[in-house]
Structure formats: C-alpha cells, structure tokens
Design a protein around this motif. Structure first.
Motif, PDB file in Angstrom:
ATOM      1  N   LYS A  73       6.341 -16.246  -3.932  1.00 35.05           N
ATOM      2  CA  LYS A  73       5.459 -17.592  -3.628  1.00 35.05           C
ATOM      3  C   LYS A  73       4.528 -16.738  -3.053  1.00 35.05           C
ATOM      4  O   LYS A  73       3.678 -17.655  -1.767  1.00 35.05           O
ATOM      5  CB  LYS A  73       6.836 -17.902  -2.055  1.00 35.05           C
ATOM      6  N   GLY A  74       3.809 -15.948  -3.374  1.00 37.39           N
ATOM      7  CA  GLY A  74       2.458 -16.086  -3.568  1.00 37.39           C
ATOM      8  C   GLY A  74       1.732 -15.286  -1.487  1.00 37.39           C
ATOM      9  O   GLY A  74       1.055 -15.539  -1.691  1.00 37.39           O
ATOM     10  N   TYR A  75       3.211 -14.358  -0.532  1.00 45.07           N
ATOM     11  CA  TYR A  75       3.099 -13.646   0.313  1.00 45.07           C
ATOM     12  C   TYR A  75       2.653 -12.733   0.103  1.00 45.07           C
ATOM     13  O   TYR A  75       2.863 -11.974   1.407  1.00 45.07           O
ATOM     14  CB  TYR A  75       4.198 -14.606   0.830  1.00 45.07           C
ATOM     15  N   HIS A  76       3.416 -11.915  -1.099  1.00 47.30           N
ATOM     16  CA  HIS A  76       3.154 -10.924  -0.921  1.00 47.30           C
ATOM     17  C   HIS A  76       2.228 -10.225  -2.156  1.00 47.30           C
ATOM     18  O   HIS A  76       2.415 -10.715  -3.209  1.00 47.30           O
ATOM     19  CB  HIS A  76       4.951  -9.692  -0.772  1.00 47.30           C
ATOM     20  N   GLY A  77       2.113  -9.303  -1.778  1.00 46.29           N
ATOM     21  CA  GLY A  77       0.650  -8.595  -2.642  1.00 46.29           C
ATOM     22  C   GLY A  77       0.339  -6.935  -2.966  1.00 46.29           C
ATOM     23  O   GLY A  77       1.051  -6.755  -2.028  1.00 46.29           O
ATOM     24  N   ASP A  78       0.063  -6.408  -3.546  1.00 48.04           N
ATOM     25  CA  ASP A  78      -0.884  -4.558  -3.660  1.00 48.04           C
ATOM     26  C   ASP A  78      -2.031  -4.709  -3.768  1.00 48.04           C
ATOM     27  O   ASP A  78      -2.978  -5.098  -3.788  1.00 48.04           O
ATOM     28  CB  ASP A  78       0.231  -4.904  -5.544  1.00 48.04           C
ATOM     29  N   PHE A  79      -1.568  -3.539  -2.251  1.00 46.51           N
ATOM     30  CA  PHE A  79      -3.280  -2.963  -2.503  1.00 46.51           C
ATOM     31  C   PHE A  79      -3.618  -1.549  -2.668  1.00 46.51           C
ATOM     32  O   PHE A  79      -2.503  -0.664  -2.579  1.00 46.51           O
ATOM     33  CB  PHE A  79      -3.798  -3.575  -1.343  1.00 46.51           C
ATOM     34  N   LYS A  80      -5.098  -0.747  -2.956  1.00 47.82           N
ATOM     35  CA  LYS A  80      -4.974   0.267  -3.350  1.00 47.82           C
ATOM     36  C   LYS A  80      -4.787   1.054  -1.962  1.00 47.82           C
ATOM     37  O   LYS A  80      -5.419   0.241  -0.792  1.00 47.82           O
ATOM     38  CB  LYS A  80      -5.948   0.064  -4.422  1.00 47.82           C
ATOM     39  N   TYR A  81      -4.134   2.107  -2.196  1.00 46.38           N
ATOM     40  CA  TYR A  81      -4.871   3.214  -0.978  1.00 46.38           C
ATOM     41  C   TYR A  81      -6.425   3.290  -0.425  1.00 46.38           C
ATOM     42  O   TYR A  81      -6.441   3.172  -1.174  1.00 46.38           O
ATOM     43  CB  TYR A  81      -3.803   4.463  -0.865  1.00 46.38           C
ATOM     44  N   LEU A  82      -6.780   3.202   0.669  1.00 47.33           N
ATOM     45  CA  LEU A  82      -7.654   3.238   1.470  1.00 47.33           C
ATOM     46  C   LEU A  82      -7.794   5.051   0.954  1.00 47.33           C
ATOM     47  O   LEU A  82      -7.308   6.011   1.234  1.00 47.33           O
ATOM     48  CB  LEU A  82      -7.751   2.980   2.790  1.00 47.33           C
ATOM     49  N   ARG A  83      -8.984   5.258   0.494  1.00 51.90           N
ATOM     50  CA  ARG A  83      -9.374   6.086   0.418  1.00 51.90           C
ATOM     51  C   ARG A  83     -10.637   6.667   1.063  1.00 51.90           C
ATOM     52  O   ARG A  83     -11.439   6.540   2.025  1.00 51.90           O
ATOM     53  CB  ARG A  83      -9.856   6.456  -1.154  1.00 51.90           C
TER      54      ARG A  83
ATOM     55  N   LEU B 106      -4.652   5.947  -6.478  1.00 59.30           N
ATOM     56  CA  LEU B 106      -4.345   6.781  -5.942  1.00 59.30           C
ATOM     57  C   LEU B 106      -3.055   7.590  -5.583  1.00 59.30           C
ATOM     58  O   LEU B 106      -2.386   6.449  -5.043  1.00 59.30           O
ATOM     59  CB  LEU B 106      -5.237   6.516  -4.351  1.00 59.30           C
ATOM     60  N   ASN B 107      -3.100   8.522  -6.479  1.00 65.69           N
ATOM     61  CA  ASN B 107      -1.954   9.352  -7.029  1.00 65.69           C
ATOM     62  C   ASN B 107      -1.373   9.632  -4.607  1.00 65.69           C
ATOM     63  O   ASN B 107      -2.313  11.095  -5.419  1.00 65.69           O
ATOM     64  CB  ASN B 107      -0.886   9.870  -7.418  1.00 65.69           C
ATOM     65  N   ILE B 108      -0.718   9.702  -3.968  1.00 68.42           N
ATOM     66  CA  ILE B 108      -0.981  10.297  -2.689  1.00 68.42           C
ATOM     67  C   ILE B 108       0.563  11.734  -3.346  1.00 68.42           C
ATOM     68  O   ILE B 108       0.159  12.124  -2.257  1.00 68.42           O
ATOM     69  CB  ILE B 108      -0.529   9.506  -1.481  1.00 68.42           C
ATOM     70  N   LYS B 109       1.047  11.612  -4.254  1.00 69.07           N
ATOM     71  CA  LYS B 109       2.145  12.501  -3.838  1.00 69.07           C
ATOM     72  C   LYS B 109       0.758  14.145  -4.856  1.00 69.07           C
ATOM     73  O   LYS B 109       1.710  14.876  -4.529  1.00 69.07           O
ATOM     74  CB  LYS B 109       2.860  12.182  -5.453  1.00 69.07           C
ATOM     75  N   PHE B 110       0.377  13.421  -5.466  1.00 64.76           N
ATOM     76  CA  PHE B 110      -0.829  14.525  -6.060  1.00 64.76           C
ATOM     77  C   PHE B 110      -1.883  14.991  -5.455  1.00 64.76           C
ATOM     78  O   PHE B 110      -2.261  16.115  -5.129  1.00 64.76           O
ATOM     79  CB  PHE B 110      -1.199  14.339  -7.502  1.00 64.76           C
ATOM     80  N   TYR B 111      -2.554  14.046  -4.840  1.00 67.73           N
ATOM     81  CA  TYR B 111      -4.014  13.878  -4.111  1.00 67.73           C
ATOM     82  C   TYR B 111      -3.934  13.643  -2.225  1.00 67.73           C
ATOM     83  O   TYR B 111      -4.513  12.505  -2.320  1.00 67.73           O
ATOM     84  CB  TYR B 111      -5.037  12.915  -4.794  1.00 67.73           C
TER      85      TYR B 111
ATOM     86  N   GLU C 206      -4.465  14.065   0.576  1.00 65.00           N
ATOM     87  CA  GLU C 206      -5.978  14.380   1.283  1.00 65.00           C
ATOM     88  C   GLU C 206      -6.669  14.082   1.559  1.00 65.00           C
ATOM     89  O   GLU C 206      -7.594  13.586   2.230  1.00 65.00           O
ATOM     90  CB  GLU C 206      -6.269  16.027   0.887  1.00 65.00           C
ATOM     91  N   GLN C 207      -6.384  12.623  -0.211  1.00 68.70           N
ATOM     92  CA  GLN C 207      -7.849  11.611  -0.211  1.00 68.70           C
ATOM     93  C   GLN C 207      -7.302  10.327   0.538  1.00 68.70           C
ATOM     94  O   GLN C 207      -7.919   9.211   0.539  1.00 68.70           O
ATOM     95  CB  GLN C 207      -7.764  11.252  -1.240  1.00 68.70           C
ATOM     96  N   LEU C 208      -6.122   9.986   1.061  1.00 67.27           N
ATOM     97  CA  LEU C 208      -5.798   9.038   1.773  1.00 67.27           C
ATOM     98  C   LEU C 208      -6.146   8.737   2.693  1.00 67.27           C
ATOM     99  O   LEU C 208      -5.472   9.847   3.676  1.00 67.27           O
ATOM    100  CB  LEU C 208      -4.416   8.994   1.582  1.00 67.27           C
ATOM    101  N   GLU C 209      -6.449   8.360   3.607  1.00 70.30           N
ATOM    102  CA  GLU C 209      -7.519   7.523   4.056  1.00 70.30           C
ATOM    103  C   GLU C 209      -5.935   6.524   5.557  1.00 70.30           C
ATOM    104  O   GLU C 209      -5.974   5.754   5.523  1.00 70.30           O
ATOM    105  CB  GLU C 209      -8.528   7.137   5.092  1.00 70.30           C
ATOM    106  N   LEU C 210      -4.988   7.602   6.429  1.00 67.48           N
ATOM    107  CA  LEU C 210      -3.675   7.505   6.387  1.00 67.48           C
ATOM    108  C   LEU C 210      -4.185   6.516   7.867  1.00 67.48           C
ATOM    109  O   LEU C 210      -3.834   5.205   7.897  1.00 67.48           O
ATOM    110  CB  LEU C 210      -3.068   8.235   7.001  1.00 67.48           C
ATOM    111  N   ASP C 211      -4.964   6.734   8.857  1.00 66.06           N
ATOM    112  CA  ASP C 211      -5.200   5.712   9.919  1.00 66.06           C
ATOM    113  C   ASP C 211      -6.073   4.609   9.498  1.00 66.06           C
ATOM    114  O   ASP C 211      -5.536   3.290   9.827  1.00 66.06           O
ATOM    115  CB  ASP C 211      -6.447   6.238  10.804  1.00 66.06           C
ATOM    116  N   ARG C 212      -7.052   4.534   8.741  1.00 63.07           N
ATOM    117  CA  ARG C 212      -7.145   2.921   8.403  1.00 63.07           C
ATOM    118  C   ARG C 212      -5.926   2.226   7.342  1.00 63.07           C
ATOM    119  O   ARG C 212      -5.751   1.166   7.494  1.00 63.07           O
ATOM    120  CB  ARG C 212      -8.375   3.072   7.146  1.00 63.07           C
TER     121      ARG C 212
END
Length: 68
Positions: free
Chosen positions: A29-39, A52-57, A59-65
């Motif tokens: 119903k248009g309420y949910h979506g997918d966004f790429k991880y912030l790098r 971004l594949n956080i399993k392999f990288y 350290e490239q995920l900006e977790l706080d943001r």
C-alpha cells in the motif's frame, strides 16, 4: 528523509499507492520501501548490484546516520 537532510539517500523502490508490490509481501500500500545503506564516503552508486554489502564491507556503513 527531509528531517535528516541527507543528500546521499538512494531509494531501491516502494510499493505503489494501489498496494501493488510485485513479489514483496512486506511493501504494501505504498507505506514501505527500501533504501540503500548510507555509506561513510557519502557516495551514491546507481547500477545493478550497487548496494553496499555490509556482510563484506561493514566498515563502509555509516551506522549513526543510518539509524537517524
């Protein structure tokens, strides 16, 4: 998205307002979506397989943001 004021947000897709979500059962119903991880480098890659594949990288995920 507007509240955090990030310019490197990239959307992978949303369901439609008619509730059509293709094969997804969680994006209804248009309420949910997918966004790429912030790098950490704040870059946006636009191509098949550019998420971004956080399993392999992790350290490239900006977790706080990402959590904002």
């Amino acid at each position: 998205m507007l509240e955090v004021n990030f310019i490197d947000i990239s959307c992978n897709g949303f369901s439609t307002e008619k509730g059509e979500s293709g094969v997804s059962v969680s994006h209804m119903k248009g309420y949910h979506g997918d966004f790429k991880y912030l790098r950490t480098d704040k870059l946006i890659y636009k191509a098949e397989g550019s998420n971004l594949n956080i399993k392999f990288y992790p350290e490239q995920l900006e977790l706080d943001r990402q959590n904002q």
